[in-house]
Design a protein around this motif. Structure first.
Motif, PDB file in Angstrom:
ATOM      1  N   GLY A 104       0.820  -1.206   0.000  1.00 42.27           N
ATOM      2  CA  GLY A 104       0.000   0.000   0.000  1.00 42.27           C
ATOM      3  C   GLY A 104       0.854   1.257   0.000  1.00 42.27           C
ATOM      4  O   GLY A 104       0.566   2.214  -0.719  1.00 42.27           O
ATOM      5  N   GLY A 105       1.928   1.267   0.792  1.00 42.31           N
ATOM      6  CA  GLY A 105       2.839   2.408   0.797  1.00 42.31           C
ATOM      7  C   GLY A 105       3.484   2.622  -0.551  1.00 42.31           C
ATOM      8  O   GLY A 105       3.644   3.764  -1.004  1.00 42.31           O
ATOM      9  N   MET A 106       3.859   1.529  -1.221  1.00 42.31           N
ATOM     10  CA  MET A 106       4.454   1.654  -2.559  1.00 42.31           C
ATOM     11  C   MET A 106       3.441   2.203  -3.555  1.00 42.31           C
ATOM     12  O   MET A 106       3.765   3.062  -4.391  1.00 42.31           O
ATOM     13  CB  MET A 106       4.967   0.294  -3.021  1.00 42.31           C
ATOM     14  CG  MET A 106       6.108  -0.258  -2.196  1.00 42.31           C
ATOM     15  SD  MET A 106       6.615  -1.897  -2.754  1.00 42.31           S
ATOM     16  CE  MET A 106       7.937  -2.255  -1.591  1.00 42.31           C
ATOM     17  N   LEU A 107       2.209   1.712  -3.479  1.00 44.52           N
ATOM     18  CA  LEU A 107       1.172   2.180  -4.399  1.00 44.52           C
ATOM     19  C   LEU A 107       0.873   3.653  -4.178  1.00 44.52           C
ATOM     20  O   LEU A 107       0.743   4.426  -5.146  1.00 44.52           O
ATOM     21  CB  LEU A 107      -0.096   1.346  -4.209  1.00 44.52           C
ATOM     22  CG  LEU A 107      -1.309   1.752  -5.057  1.00 44.52           C
ATOM     23  CD1 LEU A 107      -0.990   1.636  -6.539  1.00 44.52           C
ATOM     24  CD2 LEU A 107      -2.529   0.902  -4.699  1.00 44.52           C
ATOM     25  N   TYR A 108       0.765   4.072  -2.911  1.00 46.06           N
ATOM     26  CA  TYR A 108       0.501   5.484  -2.635  1.00 46.06           C
ATOM     27  C   TYR A 108       1.644   6.363  -3.119  1.00 46.06           C
ATOM     28  O   TYR A 108       1.423   7.496  -3.574  1.00 46.06           O
ATOM     29  CB  TYR A 108       0.287   5.694  -1.130  1.00 46.06           C
ATOM     30  CG  TYR A 108      -0.923   4.993  -0.584  1.00 46.06           C
ATOM     31  CD1 TYR A 108      -2.088   4.897  -1.330  1.00 46.06           C
ATOM     32  CD2 TYR A 108      -0.914   4.413   0.689  1.00 46.06           C
ATOM     33  CE1 TYR A 108      -3.207   4.256  -0.830  1.00 46.06           C
ATOM     34  CE2 TYR A 108      -2.023   3.767   1.196  1.00 46.06           C
ATOM     35  CZ  TYR A 108      -3.165   3.692   0.435  1.00 46.06           C
ATOM     36  OH  TYR A 108      -4.270   3.043   0.922  1.00 46.06           O
ATOM     37  N   THR A 109       2.882   5.857  -3.032  1.00 42.65           N
ATOM     38  CA  THR A 109       4.024   6.619  -3.539  1.00 42.65           C
ATOM     39  C   THR A 109       3.912   6.832  -5.043  1.00 42.65           C
ATOM     40  O   THR A 109       4.142   7.942  -5.550  1.00 42.65           O
ATOM     41  CB  THR A 109       5.338   5.892  -3.210  1.00 42.65           C
ATOM     42  OG1 THR A 109       5.458   5.736  -1.791  1.00 42.65           O
ATOM     43  CG2 THR A 109       6.530   6.673  -3.725  1.00 42.65           C
TER      44      THR A 109
END
Length: 283
Positions: A104-109
């Motif tokens: 999720g953190g990678m996608l939001y980035t």
């Protein structure tokens, strides 16, 4: 949380176990590549302009860019530190929830970089230059920072040795890092601010979803104040309303303690705030 429980029951078999180990291996590969062939990192960076022109591998390869390119000894220590934090978080949450948090953190980035690129391209019209500018600012630094912050939120009173000498609790380190990030946010440009906020959005969602925001309502604040006044009065009955199934503490031991029931335990087992996420589930 109910939605996450449903997802976990349906897709937990697809979760990647020991995900932190793969992240660390990727960081090591990116670190070695940056030391021996720094120009190759330009082909790994998250550049929306190049992605739209066919270089779709950048949507994945940017995670190989290490959060720091400092000395080798310092880098090894930091990777071991993040590996321990991530592994403990995975054991606490389970592989599926930890996967959701990291990916999720990678996608939001990626979304944050895309939003920034669109805004800057519309404003300046130089898509190639602005895309590269945004890409150079993106690494996994904030992914690692989100791991640290989540661990500090789960284990705020855990003590570590800073620089192998100074004993300090995780929550105080988290406060310092949060203050530094807030200062960086204030001093940065708007493109970088968007990327920073989106990169840490997974932690914000985690933090808010694990906190009962109703406890800050005026009615709840008044109820807690009345409760504290009541428990300060001498009572010899010895009868308590709450008791932790792990440490045995009650509200008489510490009026500020909060207690919750575990939905995964078979039976009515209640735990204090320090053992809610760390206890072994009763079957």
């Amino acid at each position: 949380m109910n939605f996450m429980n449903k997802l976990e029951r349906k897709f937990s078999k697809y979760a990647v176990s020991n995900l932190t180990m793969y992240l660390v291996f990727g960081y090591v590969a990116g670190y070695v590549l940056g030391r021996f062939s720094p120009q190759m990192l330009n082909y790994l960076m998250l550049d929306p302009y190049q992605v739209l022109h066919g270089q779709v591998w950048r949507l994945v390869t940017w995670v190989l860019i290490p959060p720091s390119m400092q000395g080798t000894f310092f880098y090894v220590i930091m990777m071991l530190f993040y590996y321990q934090l991530g592994s403990n978080l995975e054991r606490t949450w389970g592989a599926f929830r930890y996967n959701v948090y990291i990916f999720g953190g990678m996608l939001y980035t990626i979304i944050g970089v895309a939003i920034t690129w669109v805004i800057m391209s519309a404003a300046y019209g130089n898509a190639g230059v602005m895309g590269m500018l945004v890409g150079t600012q993106v690494s996994t630094y904030y992914i690692c920072m989100s791991i640290f912050l989540a661990f500090a939120a789960c284990y705020p009173d855990m003590q570590i040795l800073l620089y192998f000498i100074i004993p300090i609790k995780m929550k105080w380190m988290a406060y310092v890092y949060a203050a530094l990030m807030l200062l960086d946010l204030v001093q940065s440009t708007w493109p970088r601010r968007i990327v920073m906020v989106m990169s840490l959005l997974n932690f914000v969602i985690f933090f808010l979803s694990t906190r009962d925001l109703r406890r800050y309502s005026p009615k709840e604040v008044h109820r807690r104040q009345a409760y504290r006044q009541a428990v300060r009065r001498p009572q010899n009955t010895g009868i308590t309303k709450h008791k932790c199934a792990v440490c045995g503490r009650t509200e008489l031991d510490d009026p500020s303690l909060e207690f919750r029931f575990c939905s995964k335990c078979a039976g009515n087992y209640e735990y204090c705030q320090e053992h809610l996420f760390t206890h072994q589930h009763m079957q």
